[in-house]
Design a protein around this motif. Sequence first.
Motif, PDB file in Angstrom:
ATOM      1  N   THR A 149     -47.318 116.298  14.951  1.00 22.39           N
ATOM      2  CA  THR A 149     -47.337 115.900  13.539  1.00 22.39           C
ATOM      3  C   THR A 149     -48.089 114.601  13.278  1.00 22.39           C
ATOM      4  N   SER A 186     -40.921 125.890  15.584  1.00 22.65           N
ATOM      5  CA  SER A 186     -41.287 126.005  14.178  1.00 22.65           C
ATOM      6  C   SER A 186     -42.220 124.867  13.760  1.00 22.65           C
ATOM      7  N   VAL A 187     -41.892 123.645  14.186  1.00 20.40           N
ATOM      8  CA  VAL A 187     -42.738 122.494  13.857  1.00 20.40           C
ATOM      9  C   VAL A 187     -44.124 122.667  14.464  1.00 20.40           C
ATOM     10  N   ASP A 189     -45.629 125.334  15.208  1.00 25.76           N
ATOM     11  CA  ASP A 189     -46.356 126.444  14.590  1.00 25.76           C
ATOM     12  C   ASP A 189     -46.994 126.024  13.265  1.00 25.76           C
ATOM     13  N   GLY A 190     -46.546 124.898  12.727  1.00 23.81           N
ATOM     14  CA  GLY A 190     -47.070 124.427  11.451  1.00 23.81           C
ATOM     15  C   GLY A 190     -48.327 123.591  11.629  1.00 23.81           C
TER      16      GLY A 190
END
Length: 216
Positions: A149, A186-187, A189-190
């Motif tokens: 991120t 999930s993170v 995959d973003g």
Amino acid sequence: MNVLLAGVVGSTAYGLAHQGSDIDVLGMFAAPTADLHGLHRPQESVVRYSPDSTFHEAGKAVRLILSSNPTASEILWLEEYQVSTPLGEELVALRGSLLSERGVRSAYLGYATQQLRKLLTREPEQAARAAKHARHLVRLLRQAEELHTTGRLTVRLADPDEVRRLGEWIAERPERAEPLLSRAESVLDGPGMLPQAPDEAAADAWLRRVRRAFYS
């Protein structure tokens, strides 16, 4: 050894060390360039004890970093170094381009899954190590999310006491780690800040500078 970069890693760097914890040192060195052309190639990794230390030859070190290996990559994000040279600093300056979105997902989630597997299959007499595996799992997942991120890694944990607590909690019932893994997946995959592929050209150019510097 022609040490290029070295620093303390492991539990001390994470802020998880306790009385009696080992001091772990990670470093990289450059073999004399002429030795790379002989019949017998120089040793690619040197392991020593008291303190526990692992030094990778520059070629191996950069290959591990390009694969987003969590242990090898850590050296590029330390706050302090025991040894830091101009060539080592050049590699640190490249760190944001040497990792990749795909590599971090594969390597960090892979290592975290290994820790969970150890927890799920441990024998009763291994219970003392369970919390350590659980702490590693939590740390790896947090680092993966941060890298994805932000494109950066903070080696020292912001809340080591909370990670210790989570480690104990997961060690009691390893299946408690599964939602943490799902969240991390999930993170990752973003959308993220890491490049899709590592900058191999920059890594290659750096390694060629190392080879020139140690040619005689």
